[in-house]
Design an enzyme around this catalytic site. Sequence first.
Site, mmCIF file in Angstrom:
data_model
loop_
_atom_site.group_PDB
_atom_site.id
_atom_site.type_symbol
_atom_site.label_atom_id
_atom_site.label_comp_id
_atom_site.label_asym_id
_atom_site.label_seq_id
_atom_site.Cartn_x
_atom_site.Cartn_y
_atom_site.Cartn_z
ATOM 1 C CG HIS A 35 -18.644 -3.468 -11.580
ATOM 2 N ND1 HIS A 35 -18.125 -2.313 -12.090
ATOM 3 C CD2 HIS A 35 -18.477 -3.373 -10.231
ATOM 4 C CE1 HIS A 35 -17.673 -1.553 -11.116
ATOM 5 N NE2 HIS A 35 -17.881 -2.185 -9.974
ATOM 6 C CB ILE A 36 -21.650 -9.147 -9.498
ATOM 7 C CG1 ILE A 36 -20.596 -10.184 -9.890
ATOM 8 C CG2 ILE A 36 -22.689 -8.937 -10.583
ATOM 9 C CD1 ILE A 36 -21.055 -11.606 -9.781
ATOM 10 N N GLY A 37 -19.012 -7.597 -7.658
ATOM 11 C CA GLY A 37 -18.287 -7.833 -6.403
ATOM 12 C C GLY A 37 -19.054 -7.362 -5.175
ATOM 13 N N GLY A 38 -19.680 -6.212 -5.302
ATOM 14 C CA GLY A 38 -20.381 -5.649 -4.132
ATOM 15 C C GLY A 38 -21.872 -5.866 -4.181
ATOM 16 C CG ASP A 93 -2.107 0.908 1.090
ATOM 17 O OD1 ASP A 93 -1.909 2.135 0.921
ATOM 18 O OD2 ASP A 93 -3.237 0.413 1.130
ATOM 19 C CD GLU A 109 -17.418 -2.132 -15.339
ATOM 20 O OE1 GLU A 109 -18.513 -1.864 -14.810
ATOM 21 O OE2 GLU A 109 -16.398 -2.458 -14.716
ATOM 22 C CB ALA A 149 -13.019 -7.277 -7.525
ATOM 23 C CB SER A 150 -9.696 -2.462 -7.667
ATOM 24 O OG SER A 150 -8.821 -2.558 -8.776
HETATM 25 P P1 NAI Z 1 -10.142 2.014 0.369
HETATM 26 O O1 NAI Z 1 -10.067 3.454 0.009
HETATM 27 O O2 NAI Z 1 -10.632 1.612 1.697
HETATM 28 O O3 NAI Z 1 -8.690 1.351 0.138
HETATM 29 C C1 NAI Z 1 -7.878 1.594 -0.966
HETATM 30 C C2 NAI Z 1 -6.432 1.399 -0.531
HETATM 31 O O4 NAI Z 1 -5.592 1.518 -1.679
HETATM 32 C C3 NAI Z 1 -5.942 2.441 0.470
HETATM 33 O O5 NAI Z 1 -5.351 1.808 1.578
HETATM 34 C C4 NAI Z 1 -4.944 3.262 -0.333
HETATM 35 O O6 NAI Z 1 -3.901 3.806 0.475
HETATM 36 C C5 NAI Z 1 -4.431 2.239 -1.305
HETATM 37 N N1 NAI Z 1 -3.808 2.815 -2.492
HETATM 38 C C6 NAI Z 1 -4.145 3.938 -3.177
HETATM 39 N N2 NAI Z 1 -3.314 4.120 -4.214
HETATM 40 C C7 NAI Z 1 -2.438 3.098 -4.190
HETATM 41 C C8 NAI Z 1 -1.340 2.764 -5.001
HETATM 42 N N3 NAI Z 1 -0.995 3.485 -6.061
HETATM 43 N N4 NAI Z 1 -0.625 1.657 -4.665
HETATM 44 C C9 NAI Z 1 -0.956 0.893 -3.597
HETATM 45 N N5 NAI Z 1 -1.993 1.180 -2.791
HETATM 46 C C10 NAI Z 1 -2.726 2.266 -3.090
HETATM 47 O O7 NAI Z 1 -11.032 1.362 -0.802
HETATM 48 P P2 NAI Z 1 -11.877 0.016 -0.724
HETATM 49 O O8 NAI Z 1 -13.212 0.273 -0.157
HETATM 50 O O9 NAI Z 1 -11.055 -1.060 -0.129
HETATM 51 O O10 NAI Z 1 -12.096 -0.260 -2.305
HETATM 52 C C11 NAI Z 1 -11.021 -0.620 -3.135
HETATM 53 C C12 NAI Z 1 -11.471 -0.647 -4.576
HETATM 54 O O11 NAI Z 1 -12.532 -1.569 -4.763
HETATM 55 C C13 NAI Z 1 -11.970 0.686 -5.118
HETATM 56 O O12 NAI Z 1 -11.413 0.905 -6.393
HETATM 57 C C14 NAI Z 1 -13.445 0.461 -5.290
HETATM 58 O O13 NAI Z 1 -13.960 1.241 -6.372
HETATM 59 C C15 NAI Z 1 -13.514 -1.012 -5.624
HETATM 60 N N6 NAI Z 1 -14.805 -1.638 -5.345
HETATM 61 C C16 NAI Z 1 -15.295 -2.537 -6.261
HETATM 62 C C17 NAI Z 1 -16.502 -3.173 -6.052
HETATM 63 C C18 NAI Z 1 -17.021 -4.161 -7.035
HETATM 64 O O14 NAI Z 1 -18.225 -4.361 -7.118
HETATM 65 N N7 NAI Z 1 -16.163 -4.823 -7.766
HETATM 66 C C19 NAI Z 1 -17.326 -2.866 -4.872
HETATM 67 C C20 NAI Z 1 -16.670 -1.974 -3.916
HETATM 68 C C21 NAI Z 1 -15.471 -1.376 -4.170
#
Ligand code: NAI
Length: 413
Positions: free
Chosen positions: A294-297, A183, A271, A240-241
Amino acid sequence: MAQLPETSFPKGEIKILLLENIHPSANELFSVEGFQVERVSGALKEDELVERIRDAHVLGIRSKTRVTARALDEARRLLTVGCFCIGTNQVALAHANSRGIPVFNAPFSNTRSVAEMILAEVIALSRQLFDRSREVHDGTWKKIAVGSHEIRGKTLGIVGYGHIGRQIGVIAEVLGMRVAFYDIAARLPMGNNRAVGTLHQLLAESDYVTLHVPETPQTKGMIGPAEIAAMKKGACLLNASRGTVVDLDALAAALKKGDLAGAAVDVYPEEPETNSDGFASPLRGLANVILTPHIGGSTEEAQEAIGREVAAALIKYVNSGATTGAVNFPQVELPQARGTHRILNVHRNVPGVMRDITKIISDRGANIHAQQLSTDPDIGYLVVDLDQEVSHDVKDAISTLPTSIKTRILYAV
Ligand code: NAI
Protein backbone atom coordinates in the site's frame (compact mmCIF):
# COMPACT_ATOMS: atom_id res chain seq x y z
CA MET A 1 -20.13 52.61 19.41
CA ALA A 2 -17.24 50.95 21.26
CA GLN A 3 -13.89 50.91 19.46
CA LEU A 4 -13.43 47.56 17.73
CA PRO A 5 -10.11 45.72 17.76
CA GLU A 6 -8.26 45.83 14.45
CA THR A 7 -8.82 42.23 13.58
CA SER A 8 -11.59 39.88 14.71
CA PHE A 9 -9.10 37.66 16.53
CA PRO A 10 -5.41 38.57 16.43
CA LYS A 11 -3.71 36.12 14.08
CA GLY A 12 -0.62 35.99 16.30
CA GLU A 13 -2.74 34.44 19.03
CA ILE A 14 -4.01 31.57 16.91
CA LYS A 15 -2.37 28.39 18.13
CA ILE A 16 -1.73 25.48 15.80
CA LEU A 17 -0.75 22.13 17.32
CA LEU A 18 0.88 19.81 14.78
CA LEU A 19 1.53 16.18 15.77
CA GLU A 20 3.23 13.22 14.10
CA ASN A 21 6.00 15.04 12.20
CA ILE A 22 3.77 16.74 9.68
CA HIS A 23 5.76 17.92 6.67
CA PRO A 24 7.41 21.36 7.20
CA SER A 25 5.59 22.63 4.09
CA ALA A 26 2.57 23.12 6.41
CA ASN A 27 4.60 25.27 8.84
CA GLU A 28 5.65 27.59 6.06
CA LEU A 29 2.04 28.43 5.22
CA PHE A 30 1.02 28.88 8.87
CA SER A 31 4.05 31.12 9.50
CA VAL A 32 3.15 33.39 6.60
CA GLU A 33 -0.21 33.92 8.34
CA GLY A 34 1.58 34.77 11.60
CA PHE A 35 -0.03 31.87 13.51
CA GLN A 36 1.81 30.24 16.45
CA VAL A 37 2.87 26.71 15.56
CA GLU A 38 3.75 24.04 18.11
CA ARG A 39 5.14 20.77 16.75
CA VAL A 40 5.23 17.35 18.39
CA SER A 41 7.18 14.61 16.64
CA GLY A 42 5.04 11.57 17.57
CA ALA A 43 1.38 10.75 18.08
CA LEU A 44 -0.23 11.53 21.47
CA LYS A 45 -2.27 9.16 23.62
CA GLU A 46 -5.70 10.41 24.66
CA ASP A 47 -4.66 11.79 28.08
CA GLU A 48 -1.70 13.70 26.63
CA LEU A 49 -3.83 14.94 23.75
CA VAL A 50 -6.48 16.22 26.16
CA GLU A 51 -3.78 18.23 27.95
CA ARG A 52 -2.17 19.65 24.81
CA ILE A 53 -5.33 20.37 22.85
CA ARG A 54 -6.95 22.62 25.50
CA ASP A 55 -5.75 25.93 24.15
CA ALA A 56 -5.22 24.95 20.51
CA HIS A 57 -7.35 26.55 17.81
CA VAL A 58 -6.23 24.12 15.12
CA LEU A 59 -5.07 20.52 15.50
CA GLY A 60 -3.05 18.77 12.79
CA ILE A 61 -2.56 14.98 12.91
CA ARG A 62 -1.66 12.09 10.63
CA SER A 63 -3.04 8.58 10.90
CA LYS A 64 -1.84 7.53 14.38
CA THR A 65 -3.47 10.04 16.74
CA ARG A 66 -7.00 9.12 17.76
CA VAL A 67 -9.05 12.26 18.25
CA THR A 68 -11.76 10.96 20.54
CA ALA A 69 -15.06 12.51 21.61
CA ARG A 70 -13.51 13.17 25.03
CA ALA A 71 -10.54 15.01 23.53
CA LEU A 72 -12.90 17.12 21.40
CA ASP A 73 -15.03 17.96 24.46
CA GLU A 74 -11.94 19.21 26.30
CA ALA A 75 -10.77 21.30 23.37
CA ARG A 76 -12.78 24.39 24.16
CA ARG A 77 -11.06 26.64 21.64
CA LEU A 78 -10.70 24.15 18.82
CA LEU A 79 -11.96 25.50 15.50
CA THR A 80 -10.89 22.75 13.14
CA VAL A 81 -8.89 19.54 12.72
CA GLY A 82 -6.62 18.73 9.77
CA CYS A 83 -5.75 15.12 8.93
CA PHE A 84 -2.48 15.39 7.00
CA CYS A 85 -3.22 12.10 5.24
CA ILE A 86 -6.07 10.54 3.28
CA GLY A 87 -8.06 8.61 5.91
CA THR A 88 -10.11 10.37 8.59
CA ASN A 89 -11.55 7.51 10.61
CA GLN A 90 -9.05 8.19 13.42
CA VAL A 91 -11.21 11.23 14.28
CA ALA A 92 -14.62 11.01 15.99
CA LEU A 93 -16.14 12.73 12.95
CA ALA A 94 -19.80 12.79 14.01
CA HIS A 95 -18.85 14.20 17.41
CA ALA A 96 -16.68 16.86 15.78
CA ASN A 97 -19.65 17.74 13.58
CA SER A 98 -21.94 18.09 16.60
CA ARG A 99 -19.40 20.44 18.21
CA GLY A 100 -19.13 22.58 15.08
CA ILE A 101 -15.62 21.42 14.19
CA PRO A 102 -14.95 20.72 10.50
CA VAL A 103 -12.31 18.08 9.70
CA PHE A 104 -10.18 18.37 6.56
CA ASN A 105 -7.89 15.87 4.79
CA ALA A 106 -5.84 15.65 1.60
CA PRO A 107 -7.53 13.23 -0.74
CA PHE A 108 -5.73 14.24 -3.93
CA SER A 109 -2.15 15.23 -3.02
CA ASN A 110 -0.74 11.81 -3.87
CA THR A 111 -2.51 11.43 -7.21
CA ARG A 112 0.67 11.79 -9.24
CA SER A 113 2.59 9.33 -7.05
CA VAL A 114 0.00 6.60 -7.66
CA ALA A 115 -0.09 7.34 -11.39
CA GLU A 116 3.70 7.06 -11.72
CA MET A 117 3.78 3.75 -9.84
CA ILE A 118 1.07 2.27 -12.06
CA LEU A 119 2.87 3.26 -15.26
CA ALA A 120 6.13 1.80 -13.92
CA GLU A 121 4.28 -1.43 -13.13
CA VAL A 122 2.67 -1.63 -16.57
CA ILE A 123 6.17 -1.67 -18.09
CA ALA A 124 7.58 -3.98 -15.40
CA LEU A 125 4.78 -6.51 -15.96
CA SER A 126 5.17 -6.41 -19.77
CA ARG A 127 8.86 -7.27 -19.40
CA GLN A 128 8.52 -9.56 -16.36
CA LEU A 129 11.19 -7.38 -14.80
CA PHE A 130 10.63 -8.43 -11.20
CA ASP A 131 10.99 -12.12 -12.03
CA ARG A 132 14.09 -11.58 -14.18
CA SER A 133 15.65 -9.44 -11.47
CA ARG A 134 14.95 -12.02 -8.76
CA GLU A 135 16.44 -14.77 -10.93
CA VAL A 136 19.66 -12.84 -11.49
CA HIS A 137 19.84 -12.08 -7.76
CA ASP A 138 19.53 -15.82 -7.21
CA GLY A 139 22.35 -16.52 -9.70
CA THR A 140 20.13 -17.60 -12.66
CA TRP A 141 20.76 -16.10 -16.10
CA LYS A 142 17.51 -16.46 -18.11
CA LYS A 143 17.83 -14.24 -21.19
CA ILE A 144 14.54 -14.67 -23.07
CA ALA A 145 12.27 -12.55 -25.26
CA VAL A 146 9.20 -14.81 -25.25
CA GLY A 147 6.37 -13.27 -23.27
CA SER A 148 8.15 -9.87 -23.13
CA HIS A 149 6.36 -6.98 -24.80
CA GLU A 150 6.62 -3.28 -25.51
CA ILE A 151 3.69 -1.27 -24.18
CA ARG A 152 3.61 0.95 -27.28
CA GLY A 153 0.36 0.47 -29.19
CA LYS A 154 -1.20 -1.66 -26.43
CA THR A 155 -4.53 -0.77 -24.85
CA LEU A 156 -4.66 0.40 -21.25
CA GLY A 157 -8.15 0.11 -19.75
CA ILE A 158 -8.78 2.43 -16.81
CA VAL A 159 -11.68 1.67 -14.48
CA GLY A 160 -12.57 4.86 -12.58
CA TYR A 161 -11.52 7.97 -14.51
CA GLY A 162 -11.14 10.31 -11.55
CA HIS A 163 -8.07 12.19 -10.32
CA ILE A 164 -5.70 9.22 -10.56
CA GLY A 165 -7.30 7.52 -13.58
CA ARG A 166 -7.05 10.71 -15.67
CA GLN A 167 -3.37 11.31 -14.77
CA ILE A 168 -2.57 7.77 -15.82
CA GLY A 169 -4.51 8.22 -19.06
CA VAL A 170 -2.48 11.30 -19.95
CA ILE A 171 0.93 9.77 -19.21
CA ALA A 172 0.11 6.42 -20.85
CA GLU A 173 -0.73 8.19 -24.08
CA VAL A 174 2.64 9.95 -24.04
CA LEU A 175 4.22 6.48 -23.83
CA GLY A 176 2.36 5.47 -27.00
CA MET A 177 -0.47 3.47 -25.46
CA ARG A 178 -4.09 3.53 -26.52
CA VAL A 179 -6.23 4.48 -23.55
CA ALA A 180 -9.83 3.49 -22.91
CA PHE A 181 -11.75 4.12 -19.70
CA TYR A 182 -14.95 3.18 -17.97
CA ASP A 183 -16.59 5.34 -15.31
CA ILE A 184 -20.13 5.47 -13.93
CA ALA A 185 -20.06 9.27 -14.18
CA ALA A 186 -19.76 11.15 -17.48
CA ARG A 187 -16.08 12.20 -17.67
CA LEU A 188 -14.41 14.44 -20.22
CA PRO A 189 -11.74 12.36 -22.00
CA MET A 190 -8.19 13.75 -21.79
CA GLY A 191 -6.19 13.84 -25.03
CA ASN A 192 -7.18 10.86 -27.18
CA ASN A 193 -8.45 8.81 -24.24
CA ARG A 194 -11.74 7.14 -25.11
CA ALA A 195 -14.76 6.31 -22.96
CA VAL A 196 -16.36 2.89 -23.34
CA GLY A 197 -19.92 2.11 -22.37
CA THR A 198 -19.60 -0.92 -20.11
CA LEU A 199 -17.07 -2.49 -17.78
CA HIS A 200 -17.16 -5.79 -19.70
CA GLN A 201 -16.47 -4.00 -22.98
CA LEU A 202 -13.41 -2.37 -21.41
CA LEU A 203 -12.19 -5.66 -19.94
CA ALA A 204 -12.58 -7.42 -23.28
CA GLU A 205 -10.46 -4.95 -25.24
CA SER A 206 -7.68 -4.04 -22.78
CA ASP A 207 -4.18 -5.49 -22.59
CA TYR A 208 -3.80 -3.95 -19.15
CA VAL A 209 -6.66 -3.14 -16.79
CA THR A 210 -5.97 -0.72 -13.95
CA LEU A 211 -8.50 0.04 -11.20
CA HIS A 212 -9.01 3.50 -9.71
CA VAL A 213 -12.45 3.45 -8.15
CA PRO A 214 -13.38 4.35 -4.57
CA GLU A 215 -14.65 1.79 -2.09
CA THR A 216 -18.44 1.78 -2.40
CA PRO A 217 -21.10 -0.94 -2.21
CA GLN A 218 -20.97 -1.14 -6.05
CA THR A 219 -17.18 -1.50 -6.26
CA LYS A 220 -16.96 -4.19 -3.59
CA GLY A 221 -16.09 -7.38 -5.44
CA MET A 222 -16.45 -5.48 -8.73
CA ILE A 223 -13.71 -7.61 -10.32
CA GLY A 224 -14.76 -11.20 -9.60
CA PRO A 225 -14.51 -14.48 -11.56
CA ALA A 226 -16.86 -13.28 -14.36
CA GLU A 227 -14.93 -10.04 -14.89
CA ILE A 228 -11.57 -11.76 -14.84
CA ALA A 229 -12.91 -14.28 -17.35
CA ALA A 230 -14.00 -11.37 -19.56
CA MET A 231 -10.41 -10.06 -19.76
CA LYS A 232 -8.23 -10.81 -22.79
CA LYS A 233 -6.07 -13.90 -22.50
CA GLY A 234 -2.59 -12.76 -21.50
CA ALA A 235 -3.74 -9.42 -20.12
CA CYS A 236 -2.53 -7.95 -16.82
CA LEU A 237 -4.58 -6.57 -13.93
CA LEU A 238 -3.40 -3.75 -11.66
CA ASN A 239 -5.10 -2.65 -8.45
CA ALA A 240 -3.92 0.30 -6.38
CA SER A 241 -7.42 1.46 -5.45
CA ARG A 242 -9.01 -0.44 -2.56
CA GLY A 243 -8.46 -4.03 -1.50
CA THR A 244 -12.11 -5.04 -1.57
CA VAL A 245 -12.51 -4.28 -5.30
CA VAL A 246 -10.83 -7.49 -6.55
CA ASP A 247 -11.57 -11.11 -5.66
CA LEU A 248 -8.00 -12.24 -5.03
CA ASP A 249 -8.80 -15.97 -5.14
CA ALA A 250 -10.28 -15.55 -8.61
CA LEU A 251 -7.25 -13.51 -9.66
CA ALA A 252 -4.82 -16.10 -8.30
CA ALA A 253 -6.68 -18.89 -10.14
CA ALA A 254 -6.55 -16.99 -13.47
CA LEU A 255 -2.82 -16.32 -13.03
CA LYS A 256 -2.08 -19.95 -12.22
CA LYS A 257 -4.02 -21.12 -15.29
CA GLY A 258 -2.15 -18.65 -17.47
CA ASP A 259 -5.32 -16.78 -18.46
CA LEU A 260 -3.70 -13.60 -17.17
CA ALA A 261 -0.01 -12.84 -17.75
CA GLY A 262 0.56 -10.83 -14.60
CA ALA A 263 -0.79 -8.60 -11.89
CA ALA A 264 0.30 -5.71 -9.70
CA VAL A 265 -1.48 -5.31 -6.38
CA ASP A 266 -0.90 -2.56 -3.81
CA VAL A 267 -4.05 -2.86 -1.69
CA TYR A 268 -5.63 -5.86 0.02
CA PRO A 269 -8.93 -6.77 1.69
CA GLU A 270 -7.00 -7.09 4.96
CA GLU A 271 -3.78 -5.20 5.45
CA PRO A 272 -1.33 -5.67 8.34
CA GLU A 273 -1.62 -2.94 10.95
CA THR A 274 2.11 -2.60 11.54
CA ASN A 275 5.31 -3.28 9.62
CA SER A 276 6.08 -6.22 11.92
CA ASP A 277 2.79 -8.08 11.34
CA GLY A 278 2.97 -10.87 8.78
CA PHE A 279 1.19 -10.86 5.44
CA ALA A 280 -0.81 -13.65 3.83
CA SER A 281 -2.32 -13.63 0.34
CA PRO A 282 -3.26 -16.18 -2.35
CA LEU A 283 -1.03 -14.14 -4.68
CA ARG A 284 2.21 -14.70 -2.78
CA GLY A 285 4.83 -16.57 -4.77
CA LEU A 286 3.05 -16.38 -8.15
CA ALA A 287 5.09 -15.58 -11.27
CA ASN A 288 4.97 -12.04 -12.65
CA VAL A 289 2.93 -10.70 -9.75
CA ILE A 290 4.11 -7.47 -8.16
CA LEU A 291 2.96 -7.12 -4.56
CA THR A 292 3.55 -3.82 -2.78
CA PRO A 293 2.54 -2.77 0.75
CA HIS A 294 0.00 0.00 0.00
CA ILE A 295 2.69 2.46 -1.06
CA GLY A 296 1.04 3.87 -4.20
CA GLY A 297 0.75 7.32 -2.67
CA SER A 298 3.76 7.14 -0.38
CA THR A 299 6.40 9.54 -1.67
CA GLU A 300 8.18 12.52 -0.18
CA GLU A 301 6.60 14.74 -2.82
CA ALA A 302 3.13 13.55 -1.81
CA GLN A 303 3.90 14.26 1.86
CA GLU A 304 4.99 17.77 0.96
CA ALA A 305 1.87 18.31 -1.14
CA ILE A 306 -0.32 16.98 1.68
CA GLY A 307 1.33 19.47 4.07
CA ARG A 308 0.45 22.33 1.74
CA GLU A 309 -3.05 21.13 0.78
CA VAL A 310 -4.29 20.58 4.34
CA ALA A 311 -2.61 23.69 5.76
CA ALA A 312 -4.22 25.78 2.99
CA ALA A 313 -7.68 24.37 3.80
CA LEU A 314 -7.22 25.03 7.53
CA ILE A 315 -6.02 28.58 6.93
CA LYS A 316 -8.95 29.25 4.62
CA TYR A 317 -11.38 27.99 7.24
CA VAL A 318 -9.82 30.07 10.03
CA ASN A 319 -9.66 33.20 7.86
CA SER A 320 -12.91 32.98 5.91
CA GLY A 321 -15.03 30.12 7.25
CA ALA A 322 -14.86 28.15 3.97
CA THR A 323 -15.60 24.46 4.53
CA THR A 324 -15.17 23.19 0.97
CA GLY A 325 -13.62 19.73 1.16
CA ALA A 326 -14.39 19.17 4.87
CA VAL A 327 -15.32 15.51 5.36
CA ASN A 328 -17.89 15.92 8.14
CA PHE A 329 -19.44 19.32 7.58
CA PRO A 330 -21.94 21.25 5.44
CA GLN A 331 -20.03 22.91 2.59
CA VAL A 332 -20.00 26.71 2.49
CA GLU A 333 -17.68 29.04 0.60
CA LEU A 334 -18.67 32.66 0.12
CA PRO A 335 -16.60 35.57 -1.20
CA GLN A 336 -16.87 38.39 1.35
CA ALA A 337 -19.05 41.35 0.41
CA ARG A 338 -17.09 44.62 0.53
CA GLY A 339 -17.36 46.81 3.66
CA THR A 340 -18.97 44.09 5.78
CA HIS A 341 -18.18 41.91 8.76
CA ARG A 342 -18.76 38.19 8.54
CA ILE A 343 -20.63 36.13 11.08
CA LEU A 344 -20.16 32.36 11.09
CA ASN A 345 -22.73 30.34 12.99
CA VAL A 346 -22.96 26.59 13.46
CA HIS A 347 -26.31 25.58 14.92
CA ARG A 348 -28.40 22.51 15.63
CA ASN A 349 -30.53 21.76 12.59
CA VAL A 350 -33.97 22.17 14.17
CA PRO A 351 -36.99 24.12 12.95
CA GLY A 352 -37.07 27.86 13.66
CA VAL A 353 -33.32 28.61 13.78
CA MET A 354 -33.29 30.76 10.67
CA ARG A 355 -36.41 32.57 11.85
CA ASP A 356 -34.64 33.45 15.14
CA ILE A 357 -31.45 34.56 13.40
CA THR A 358 -33.31 36.62 10.82
CA LYS A 359 -35.24 38.33 13.63
CA ILE A 360 -32.03 39.22 15.46
CA ILE A 361 -30.64 40.76 12.30
CA SER A 362 -33.79 42.65 11.31
CA ASP A 363 -34.45 43.90 14.89
CA ARG A 364 -31.09 45.69 14.64
CA GLY A 365 -31.89 47.11 11.25
CA ALA A 366 -28.87 45.37 9.75
CA ASN A 367 -28.60 44.77 6.05
CA ILE A 368 -27.49 41.33 4.84
CA HIS A 369 -25.02 41.85 2.00
CA ALA A 370 -24.50 38.15 1.31
CA GLN A 371 -25.27 34.89 3.02
CA GLN A 372 -24.99 31.16 2.55
CA LEU A 373 -26.56 28.38 4.56
CA SER A 374 -25.77 24.72 4.21
CA THR A 375 -27.14 21.92 6.36
CA ASP A 376 -26.74 18.23 7.05
CA PRO A 377 -29.18 16.15 9.08
CA ASP A 378 -27.70 17.35 12.40
CA ILE A 379 -26.25 20.83 11.99
CA GLY A 380 -26.62 23.95 9.92
CA TYR A 381 -23.73 26.22 8.97
CA LEU A 382 -24.56 29.84 8.20
CA VAL A 383 -22.21 32.50 6.88
CA VAL A 384 -23.60 36.06 6.79
CA ASP A 385 -21.92 39.28 5.68
CA LEU A 386 -23.45 42.25 7.50
CA ASP A 387 -23.14 45.98 8.06
CA GLN A 388 -20.09 46.58 10.25
CA GLU A 389 -21.89 48.89 12.71
CA VAL A 390 -24.13 46.19 14.16
CA SER A 391 -22.12 43.05 13.55
CA HIS A 392 -20.87 42.59 17.12
CA ASP A 393 -24.28 43.06 18.61
CA VAL A 394 -25.76 40.57 16.13
CA LYS A 395 -22.98 38.04 16.79
CA ASP A 396 -23.49 38.26 20.57
CA ALA A 397 -27.25 37.76 20.20
CA ILE A 398 -26.89 34.82 17.81
CA SER A 399 -24.33 33.12 20.02
CA THR A 400 -26.75 33.14 22.97
CA LEU A 401 -29.48 31.30 21.02
CA PRO A 402 -29.99 27.86 22.61
CA THR A 403 -29.60 26.28 19.17
CA SER A 404 -26.18 27.82 18.51
CA ILE A 405 -23.13 25.55 18.75
CA LYS A 406 -20.35 27.90 17.64
CA THR A 407 -20.42 31.52 16.51
CA ARG A 408 -17.47 33.59 15.26
CA ILE A 409 -17.01 37.00 13.72
CA LEU A 410 -14.46 37.90 11.05
CA TYR A 411 -13.65 41.45 9.95
CA ALA A 412 -11.63 40.94 6.82
CA VAL A 413 -11.82 37.63 5.01
P1 NAI B 1 -11.63 10.00 -7.52
O1 NAI B 1 -12.79 10.12 -6.60
O2 NAI B 1 -10.98 11.21 -8.06
O3 NAI B 1 -12.05 9.06 -8.76
C1 NAI B 1 -12.78 7.88 -8.64
C2 NAI B 1 -13.55 7.67 -9.93
O4 NAI B 1 -14.20 6.40 -9.88
C3 NAI B 1 -14.65 8.70 -10.17
O5 NAI B 1 -14.52 9.25 -11.46
C4 NAI B 1 -15.93 7.90 -10.00
O6 NAI B 1 -17.00 8.40 -10.80
C5 NAI B 1 -15.49 6.53 -10.44
N1 NAI B 1 -16.35 5.46 -9.97
C6 NAI B 1 -17.00 5.34 -8.79
N2 NAI B 1 -17.69 4.19 -8.74
C7 NAI B 1 -17.47 3.56 -9.91
C8 NAI B 1 -17.93 2.35 -10.45
N3 NAI B 1 -18.72 1.53 -9.77
N4 NAI B 1 -17.53 2.03 -11.71
C9 NAI B 1 -16.72 2.83 -12.43
N5 NAI B 1 -16.26 4.01 -11.96
C10 NAI B 1 -16.63 4.36 -10.72
O7 NAI B 1 -10.57 9.09 -6.71
P2 NAI B 1 -9.00 9.03 -6.93
O8 NAI B 1 -8.33 10.10 -6.16
O9 NAI B 1 -8.69 8.91 -8.37
O10 NAI B 1 -8.67 7.64 -6.17
C11 NAI B 1 -9.10 6.41 -6.69
C12 NAI B 1 -8.81 5.31 -5.70
O11 NAI B 1 -7.43 5.23 -5.40
C13 NAI B 1 -9.52 5.44 -4.36
O12 NAI B 1 -10.07 4.20 -4.00
C14 NAI B 1 -8.41 5.76 -3.41
O13 NAI B 1 -8.69 5.25 -2.10
C15 NAI B 1 -7.24 5.01 -4.01
N6 NAI B 1 -5.92 5.53 -3.62
C16 NAI B 1 -4.94 4.62 -3.35
C17 NAI B 1 -3.67 5.03 -2.99
C18 NAI B 1 -2.59 4.04 -2.71
O14 NAI B 1 -1.67 4.34 -1.96
N7 NAI B 1 -2.65 2.88 -3.30
C19 NAI B 1 -3.36 6.46 -2.83
C20 NAI B 1 -4.45 7.35 -3.24
C21 NAI B 1 -5.68 6.88 -3.60
